[in-house]
Design a protein around this motif. Sequence first.
Motif, PDB file in Angstrom:
ATOM      1  N   LYS A  61       5.106 -15.030 -23.172  1.00  0.00           N
ATOM      2  CA  LYS A  61       5.275 -13.906 -21.535  1.00  0.00           C
ATOM      3  C   LYS A  61       4.352 -13.260 -21.103  1.00  0.00           C
ATOM      4  O   LYS A  61       2.968 -12.064 -22.356  1.00  0.00           O
ATOM      5  CB  LYS A  61       6.406 -12.900 -22.452  1.00  0.00           C
ATOM      6  CG  LYS A  61       6.111 -12.309 -23.853  1.00  0.00           C
ATOM      7  CD  LYS A  61       7.057 -11.295 -24.346  1.00  0.00           C
ATOM      8  CE  LYS A  61       6.779 -10.547 -25.016  1.00  0.00           C
ATOM      9  NZ  LYS A  61       7.443 -10.532 -26.544  1.00  0.00           N
TER      10      LYS A  61
ATOM     11  N   ASN B 152      10.662 -14.484 -23.141  1.00  0.00           N
ATOM     12  CA  ASN B 152      11.286 -14.063 -23.562  1.00  0.00           C
ATOM     13  C   ASN B 152      12.389 -13.573 -22.274  1.00  0.00           C
ATOM     14  O   ASN B 152      13.644 -12.241 -22.438  1.00  0.00           O
ATOM     15  CB  ASN B 152      11.540 -12.916 -24.507  1.00  0.00           C
ATOM     16  CG  ASN B 152      10.751 -11.804 -24.670  1.00  0.00           C
ATOM     17  OD1 ASN B 152      10.623 -11.516 -23.714  1.00  0.00           O
ATOM     18  ND2 ASN B 152      12.241 -10.915 -25.470  1.00  0.00           N
TER      19      ASN B 152
ATOM     20  N   SER C  75       2.453 -12.536 -34.142  1.00  0.00           N
ATOM     21  CA  SER C  75       1.011 -11.562 -34.375  1.00  0.00           C
ATOM     22  C   SER C  75       0.995 -11.396 -36.103  1.00  0.00           C
ATOM     23  O   SER C  75      -0.116 -11.314 -36.429  1.00  0.00           O
ATOM     24  CB  SER C  75       0.933 -11.003 -32.954  1.00  0.00           C
ATOM     25  OG  SER C  75       0.479 -12.131 -32.135  1.00  0.00           O
TER      26      SER C  75
ATOM     27  N   ARG D 129       6.504 -17.707 -34.194  1.00  0.00           N
ATOM     28  CA  ARG D 129       6.293 -16.862 -32.998  1.00  0.00           C
ATOM     29  C   ARG D 129       5.108 -16.199 -32.538  1.00  0.00           C
ATOM     30  O   ARG D 129       4.705 -14.988 -32.423  1.00  0.00           O
ATOM     31  CB  ARG D 129       8.015 -16.167 -32.237  1.00  0.00           C
ATOM     32  CG  ARG D 129       8.826 -16.884 -32.594  1.00  0.00           C
ATOM     33  CD  ARG D 129       9.685 -16.151 -32.155  1.00  0.00           C
ATOM     34  NE  ARG D 129      10.464 -14.676 -32.401  1.00  0.00           N
ATOM     35  CZ  ARG D 129      10.262 -14.250 -33.919  1.00  0.00           C
ATOM     36  NH1 ARG D 129      11.006 -14.851 -35.040  1.00  0.00           N
ATOM     37  NH2 ARG D 129      10.104 -12.892 -34.080  1.00  0.00           N
TER      38      ARG D 129
ATOM     39  N   GLY E  75       2.022 -14.191 -29.881  1.00  0.00           N
ATOM     40  CA  GLY E  75       2.074 -14.062 -28.577  1.00  0.00           C
ATOM     41  C   GLY E  75       0.326 -13.616 -28.182  1.00  0.00           C
ATOM     42  O   GLY E  75      -0.600 -14.101 -28.539  1.00  0.00           O
ATOM     43  N   SER E  76       0.021 -12.419 -28.712  1.00  0.00           N
ATOM     44  CA  SER E  76      -0.789 -11.667 -28.446  1.00  0.00           C
ATOM     45  C   SER E  76      -1.807 -12.105 -29.002  1.00  0.00           C
ATOM     46  O   SER E  76      -3.447 -12.137 -28.668  1.00  0.00           O
ATOM     47  CB  SER E  76      -0.383 -10.174 -28.502  1.00  0.00           C
ATOM     48  OG  SER E  76      -0.291  -9.981 -30.107  1.00  0.00           O
TER      49      SER E  76
ATOM     50  N   ARG F 160      -0.477  -7.712 -24.576  1.00  0.00           N
ATOM     51  CA  ARG F 160       0.292  -7.457 -23.312  1.00  0.00           C
ATOM     52  C   ARG F 160       0.147  -6.303 -22.574  1.00  0.00           C
ATOM     53  O   ARG F 160       0.930  -5.451 -22.552  1.00  0.00           O
ATOM     54  CB  ARG F 160       1.547  -7.945 -23.744  1.00  0.00           C
ATOM     55  CG  ARG F 160       2.031  -8.943 -24.245  1.00  0.00           C
ATOM     56  CD  ARG F 160       3.648  -8.748 -24.348  1.00  0.00           C
ATOM     57  NE  ARG F 160       3.775  -9.004 -25.112  1.00  0.00           N
ATOM     58  CZ  ARG F 160       3.614  -9.386 -25.960  1.00  0.00           C
ATOM     59  NH1 ARG F 160       2.652 -10.102 -26.631  1.00  0.00           N
ATOM     60  NH2 ARG F 160       4.270  -8.335 -27.296  1.00  0.00           N
TER      61      ARG F 160
HETATM   62  C1  LIG Z   1       7.123 -11.112 -27.708  1.00  0.00           C
HETATM   63  C2  LIG Z   1       7.679 -11.700 -28.674  1.00  0.00           C
HETATM   64  C3  LIG Z   1       7.175 -11.938 -29.830  1.00  0.00           C
HETATM   65  C4  LIG Z   1       5.640 -12.194 -29.549  1.00  0.00           C
HETATM   66  O1  LIG Z   1       4.812 -11.349 -30.230  1.00  0.00           O
HETATM   67  P1  LIG Z   1       3.156 -10.984 -30.608  1.00  0.00           P
HETATM   68  O2  LIG Z   1       4.032  -9.812 -31.417  1.00  0.00           O
HETATM   69  O3  LIG Z   1       2.424 -10.204 -29.161  1.00  0.00           O
HETATM   70  O4  LIG Z   1       2.975 -11.937 -31.702  1.00  0.00           O
HETATM   71  C5  LIG Z   1       7.540 -13.303 -31.029  1.00  0.00           C
HETATM   72  N1  LIG Z   1       9.049 -12.790 -30.884  1.00  0.00           N
HETATM   73  C6  LIG Z   1       9.853 -12.155 -29.516  1.00  0.00           C
HETATM   74  C7  LIG Z   1      11.615 -12.646 -29.995  1.00  0.00           C
HETATM   75  C8  LIG Z   1       9.717 -11.639 -28.884  1.00  0.00           C
HETATM   76  O5  LIG Z   1       9.949 -11.266 -27.508  1.00  0.00           O
END
Ligand SMILES: *Cc1c(COP(=O)(O)O)cnc(C)c1O
Length: 247
Positions: free
Chosen positions: A44, A65, A215, A230, A232-233, A239
Amino acid sequence: MAAPAVEGVAVGAAALRSVLLRVRQAAQRAGTQPERVRVVAVSKTKPVSLIRQIYDAGHRRFGENYVQEIVDKAPQLPEDIEWHYVGHLQSNKAKILLTGVPNLAMVEGVDNAKVATHLDRAVSNLGRKPLKVLVQVNTSGEASKSGVDPSDCVELAKYVKLQCPNLDFSGLMTIGMPDYSSTPENFRTLSNCRAEVCKALGMAVDQCELSMGMSGDFEQAIEMGSTNVRIGSTIFGPREYPKKQTQ
Ligand SMILES: *Cc1c(COP(=O)(O)O)cnc(C)c1O
């Protein structure tokens, strides 16, 4: 073009490799086969070019998301991506999501019967294969987090499994508190919910996934039984310009 380094920390393909290694090591510590832990790269706010770089490194599972964002990005990327929608979904966006993302593999974040019903109907209308869904549980009790109360997880899981023939109830998801000290408790709560759900629905525990770990806490989550993290960063970099938009 290489992705920009953020504060000297690699992002992109190198970061992915490092995450996959850490996932493997955590799985080994947990006595779990590494293949049993799915890594969803949560992209995202990140550009298609960076997602493409992770794809070219061999990764196929991505998460978004915001509905508008995933609907914009998915058609610009290869069809063999398995997209996960993560987090709260508004029921009136179910149809847009399913129509816009034919290769949607899973919705991680069904938190009420209404959204389940809308997803079920959208799948049926499109004639696509059943959609895997996870029920989101609010294990930390924070008002800012979506999800059903742990005491309601059986009821919603039952609704999805028994009343939504076009949905494939696949397990439970939680976010949990970000601070290291309280996540174990939140992850344990999700694991306890799974035991209740499996008992109530006559499911085997290994058929009911646990999506927990992001993360900051994915290794710990895997050690506590997560089958879906899950991230992301840690893969895509922080972000820095979070989108302010409705879902
Ligand atoms: C953004 C998001 C993540 C990833 O988050 P990070 O801390 O960047 O890894 C995981 N789950 C959901 C539901 C998110 O919205």
